[in-house]
Write a protein that holds these residues in place. Sequence first.
Motif, PDB file in Angstrom:
ATOM      1  N   UNK A 279       0.998  -1.134  -0.052  1.00  0.00           N
ATOM      2  CA  UNK A 279       0.046   0.083   0.095  1.00  0.00           C
ATOM      3  C   UNK A 279       0.789   1.214  -0.210  1.00  0.00           C
ATOM      4  N   UNK A 280       1.957   1.318   0.637  1.00  0.00           N
ATOM      5  CA  UNK A 280       2.882   2.422   0.967  1.00  0.00           C
ATOM      6  C   UNK A 280       3.755   2.671  -0.584  1.00  0.00           C
ATOM      7  N   UNK A 281       4.045   1.703  -0.963  1.00  0.00           N
ATOM      8  CA  UNK A 281       4.842   1.578  -2.027  1.00  0.00           C
ATOM      9  C   UNK A 281       3.721   2.145  -3.282  1.00  0.00           C
ATOM     10  N   UNK A 282       2.792   1.644  -3.370  1.00  0.00           N
ATOM     11  CA  UNK A 282       1.669   2.062  -4.557  1.00  0.00           C
ATOM     12  C   UNK A 282       1.385   3.565  -4.488  1.00  0.00           C
ATOM     13  N   UNK A 283       1.109   4.018  -3.218  1.00  0.00           N
ATOM     14  CA  UNK A 283       0.825   5.507  -2.705  1.00  0.00           C
ATOM     15  C   UNK A 283       2.299   6.204  -3.426  1.00  0.00           C
ATOM     16  N   UNK A 284       3.187   5.993  -2.973  1.00  0.00           N
ATOM     17  CA  UNK A 284       4.468   6.739  -3.370  1.00  0.00           C
ATOM     18  C   UNK A 284       4.759   6.895  -4.838  1.00  0.00           C
ATOM     19  N   UNK A 285       4.493   5.607  -5.323  1.00  0.00           N
ATOM     20  CA  UNK A 285       4.828   5.318  -6.735  1.00  0.00           C
ATOM     21  C   UNK A 285       3.896   6.197  -7.636  1.00  0.00           C
ATOM     22  N   UNK A 286       2.421   6.243  -7.046  1.00  0.00           N
ATOM     23  CA  UNK A 286       1.642   6.875  -7.934  1.00  0.00           C
ATOM     24  C   UNK A 286       1.763   8.477  -7.785  1.00  0.00           C
ATOM     25  N   UNK A 287       2.081   8.763  -6.629  1.00  0.00           N
ATOM     26  CA  UNK A 287       2.441  10.182  -6.407  1.00  0.00           C
ATOM     27  C   UNK A 287       3.479  10.787  -7.000  1.00  0.00           C
ATOM     28  N   UNK A 288       4.419   9.977  -6.963  1.00  0.00           N
ATOM     29  CA  UNK A 288       5.830  10.141  -7.850  1.00  0.00           C
ATOM     30  C   UNK A 288       5.645  10.449  -9.337  1.00  0.00           C
ATOM     31  N   UNK A 289       5.042   9.565  -9.910  1.00  0.00           N
ATOM     32  CA  UNK A 289       4.554   9.474 -11.311  1.00  0.00           C
ATOM     33  C   UNK A 289       3.767  10.761 -11.755  1.00  0.00           C
TER      34      UNK A 289
END
Length: 297
Positions: A279-289
């Motif tokens: 969940x944390x990685x999905x959120x971070x990745x989506x935000x960064x993109x």
Amino acid sequence: MKARTMRRHLRESLKSLARNGWMTFASASAVTVTLILVGVFFVIMMNLNKVATDLEEQVEIRVHIDVAANEQDQKILGEKIEKISEVKSVVFSPKDKELNNLIESFGEEGEAYKLFEQDNPLNDVFVVKTTKPSDTMMVAKKIEKMEYAAKVKYGQGKIEKLFSFIKNSRNVGIVLIVGLLFTAMFLISNTIKITIVARRREIEIMRLVGATNAFIRWPFFLEGLWLGIIGAILPIILVTFSYYYLYDFLAPKLKGNFIEILAFNPFVYQISGLLLLMGALIGIWGSMMSVRKFLKV
């Protein structure tokens, strides 16, 4: 980065979540739905993998020794089998033991086979296990060519289908899980993009007064992290309680069989940690993109 700056970023990210309540709900819901599906697939796939591994460990080669072979011939055959690099273990099973196993396997009907105790027609057997179950067929073919190996049995035909099914199931599971993860990343990325578009004027002003890209990115980065963590809470609760009742129901029924499901502890804690991390990685990745694209002002 200074502690005061980090506190500011944390504060701004939390304020943004509160200000954009519906957007926060939409993003967290996207993660929640996806992680519920991912969690269910993980539970199913990891238990299928456990069952598959248990089945693979049951695979063995039974080498029936020619009745014409004396003790020395048997010893030589055993040594030749042990020298095969893929072989893990070789256990000698005398024909008397084989007959007893046969009688026990048939239960009450096996009593009829006790008539053969005085004149046992069975062969002495070498029970061979390979280091990798997938090497079973290859090792069996090597043993078939050896002298005094009268018959070599390993479930020919069924074993190949079993390994093929296990391999295909694992591949399908991996593809489905990866597809679900990318779907969640896409949904979060687009949701955060909408948030950034709505705050584009604010970002432009920050850029004009000298704010760096890193300074602007951090609140969005943390916002994605919070969204991922919030979205993972419900899936963790659902998976934990569901698996608790599933394990409580199935474990007693499977007790005594060679097939078992993964124990509640530590499996449920491992899956919970994995879902939280995802969940944390999905959120971070989506935000960064999202930020990477929309900061080009």
